[in-house]
Design a protein around this motif. Structure first.
Motif, mmCIF file in Angstrom:
data_model
loop_
_atom_site.group_PDB
_atom_site.id
_atom_site.type_symbol
_atom_site.label_atom_id
_atom_site.label_comp_id
_atom_site.label_asym_id
_atom_site.label_seq_id
_atom_site.Cartn_x
_atom_site.Cartn_y
_atom_site.Cartn_z
ATOM 1 N N SER A 94 0.852 -1.182 0.000
ATOM 2 C CA SER A 94 0.000 0.000 0.000
ATOM 3 C C SER A 94 0.889 1.232 0.000
ATOM 4 N N TYR A 95 0.743 2.065 -1.025
ATOM 5 C CA TYR A 95 1.559 3.259 -1.178
ATOM 6 C C TYR A 95 0.758 4.500 -0.772
ATOM 7 N N PRO A 96 1.382 5.430 -0.054
ATOM 8 C CA PRO A 96 0.705 6.705 0.213
ATOM 9 C C PRO A 96 0.363 7.368 -1.115
ATOM 10 N N ALA A 97 -0.881 7.736 -1.285
ATOM 11 C CA ALA A 97 -1.323 8.259 -2.579
ATOM 12 C C ALA A 97 -2.194 9.484 -2.374
ATOM 13 N N LYS A 98 -3.121 9.717 -3.281
ATOM 14 C CA LYS A 98 -3.940 10.932 -3.244
ATOM 15 C C LYS A 98 -5.408 10.588 -3.080
ATOM 16 N N SER A 99 -6.047 11.271 -2.162
ATOM 17 C CA SER A 99 -7.499 11.200 -2.087
ATOM 18 C C SER A 99 -8.052 12.194 -3.097
ATOM 19 N N PRO A 100 -9.067 11.822 -3.864
ATOM 20 C CA PRO A 100 -9.545 12.707 -4.946
ATOM 21 C C PRO A 100 -10.214 13.967 -4.418
ATOM 22 N N GLU A 101 -10.109 15.022 -5.189
ATOM 23 C CA GLU A 101 -10.840 16.243 -4.845
ATOM 24 C C GLU A 101 -12.335 16.071 -5.046
ATOM 25 N N VAL A 102 -12.715 15.280 -6.048
ATOM 26 C CA VAL A 102 -14.133 15.129 -6.402
ATOM 27 C C VAL A 102 -14.469 13.648 -6.553
ATOM 28 N N ILE A 103 -15.610 13.260 -5.997
ATOM 29 C CA ILE A 103 -16.117 11.890 -6.136
ATOM 30 C C ILE A 103 -17.566 11.981 -6.607
ATOM 31 N N ILE A 104 -17.888 11.239 -7.671
ATOM 32 C CA ILE A 104 -19.234 11.276 -8.242
ATOM 33 C C ILE A 104 -19.787 9.858 -8.334
ATOM 34 N N GLY A 105 -21.001 9.680 -7.858
ATOM 35 C CA GLY A 105 -21.695 8.399 -7.979
ATOM 36 C C GLY A 105 -23.070 8.605 -8.589
#
Length: 419
Positions: free
Chosen positions: A157-168
């Protein structure tokens, strides 16, 4: 569930906590509703995305998101469309990085898990804005700050980015294949084991345990458990509620900046099995299928341990030659996680004995094996090693050797100390 409720909850939790951490997430906008596929471009513009976009998907997820390309008419769009991504590899990450490096460009990831994970890491490394458009309620990592990526045959598991926008888009989520919905349910019930492991670790080590984040995750799982018999239905309201529950566990991970609130011994077993299968040229199952079955196995095992009224504990004694022999070409990665210091060095055997009654209480604080088995059956999940098509001997070995492939204390890792 209205979008503002998700964002209000996020903002409410983004403050100095009694656990000592300031919880933050990169998520700025969450949209959950019917027909949103036609409004993706508007949402991105509202959130300040650059005019250039890299749309990443596979053929199945792009087909599921019919209409999304038309919504992007005001953007200049490049595409990376894979035939299929079942396992996210470092090669995918590096390929995406090469496409966005040095450009004023944002990433639109269309899909779930294995499509999102390389995008999350590439966006973090190149400091690009990221939007995830979900096409199935099949996993919980939409808002996560980490990406499980296979590199040189070893999954980390690599430290990454949480998205600015999430759409469902609930219409698309509801129409997703039932096996993906069931896999999402299997991934969610695993959080019960994750919360147990996390709490036990905090009792025995200096690891931070946040009651608020744990409650956020627990409430999301309990909510989904109550919808077990509706998981596979093509119903937009149910799909929206399931997506919200999945999303909130990802928010919990982003608040802690790691996957601890959502990943315990059951996930580590699944990751090791996946590594072994990839080494042997086998395409792994959908993640949630394996994790759900391993959750049931760990529930049974943890409850058996909790039947012991007392224990005798001693320092860990591991035959490292045996461990490294099992890992083979992956042994170098495992050594880095266990030498010169291993995760149990901080655990005092006397404390393990003294805290045993508290540990038993923690184990009993989650639903029983029978309750979770029944809920998984209602949700259409696979329930046995045979149903996920795995060799029982290989699964036994993965259970035995998995505790050493992560620097993470779990109850399964403590078993050697308890004889």
């Amino acid at each position: 569930m209205q979008m503002k409720n998700v964002m209000e909850l996020i903002r409410e939790l983004e403050q100095l906590c009694i656990c000592g951490m300031e919880h933050h997430t990169a998520v700025k906008d969450v949209q959950i509703g019917s027909g949103l596929v036609n409004s993706v471009g508007e949402v991105l513009k509202k959130n300040g995305f650059p005019e250039n976009l890299l749309l990443v998907a596979d053929r199945q997820t792009l087909a599921a998101a019919k209409g999304i390309e038309g919504s992007l008419k005001d953007f200049s769009v490049e595409y990376k469309i894979y035939d299929e991504i079942r396992v996210a590899c470092m090669e995918h990450v590096e390929e995406l990085e090469s496409m966005i490096a040095g450009k004023d460009i944002g990433i639109l990831s269309v899909g779930t898990g294995s499509v999102n994970d390389p995008c999350r890491l590439a966006a973090a490394r190149q400091n690009k804005k990221l939007c995830i458009f979900a096409t199935a309620p099949s996993m919980d990592g939409f808002a996560s700050y980490s990406s499980p990526i296979v590199k040189d045959g070893f999954k980390s598991s690599y430290p990454a980015k949480s998205p600015e926008v999430i759409i469902g888009d609930t219409k698309i989520l509801a129409a997703a294949p039932t096996y993906l919905k069931s896999a999402g349910f299997g991934d969610m019930v695993a959080k019960y084991i994750a919360l147990v492991d996390w709490k036990i670790s905090s009792l025995l080590t200096s690891e931070i345990y946040c009651e608020r984040v744990a409650k956020l995750t627990r409430d999301a799982i309990d909510s989904l458990m109550s919808m077990a018999d509706r998981v596979t239905q093509n119903d937009e309201e149910t799909a929206g509620e399931i997506f919200r529950a999945l999303l909130m566990t990802g928010i919990g991970m982003s608040f802690m900046q790691n996957s601890r609130p959502a990943s315990g011994s059951e996930h580590i077993i699944a990751h090791l099995l996946e590594c072994v299968e990839l080494r042997d040229g086998i395409i792994p199952n959908f993640h949630g299928e394996d994790v759900g079955v391993f959750t049931l196995l760990m529930l049974k095992y943890y409850n058996a341990l909790a039947e012991k009224e007392t224990i005798q504990a001693e320092k860990e004694h591991i035959d490292w030659e045996d461990v490294y022999a099992f890992y083979g070409e992956m042994a170098g990665d495992v050594k880095k996680l266990n030498e010169p210091k291993t995760v149990t060095d901080e655990v005092d055997p006397r404390a393990l004995q003294e805290k045993w009654q508290e540990i038993r209480t923690v184990i009993h604080s989650i639903p029983s094996y029978d309750e979770i088995y029944t809920a998984m059956k209602k949700a259409g999940c696979k329930l046995t090693v045979e149903e996920i098509g795995k060799d029982p001997e290989l699964v036994d070995n993965c259970i035995k050797y998995s505790p050493y492939m992560r620097y993470r204390l779990t109850l399964l890792r403590l078993c050697d100390m308890m004889g």
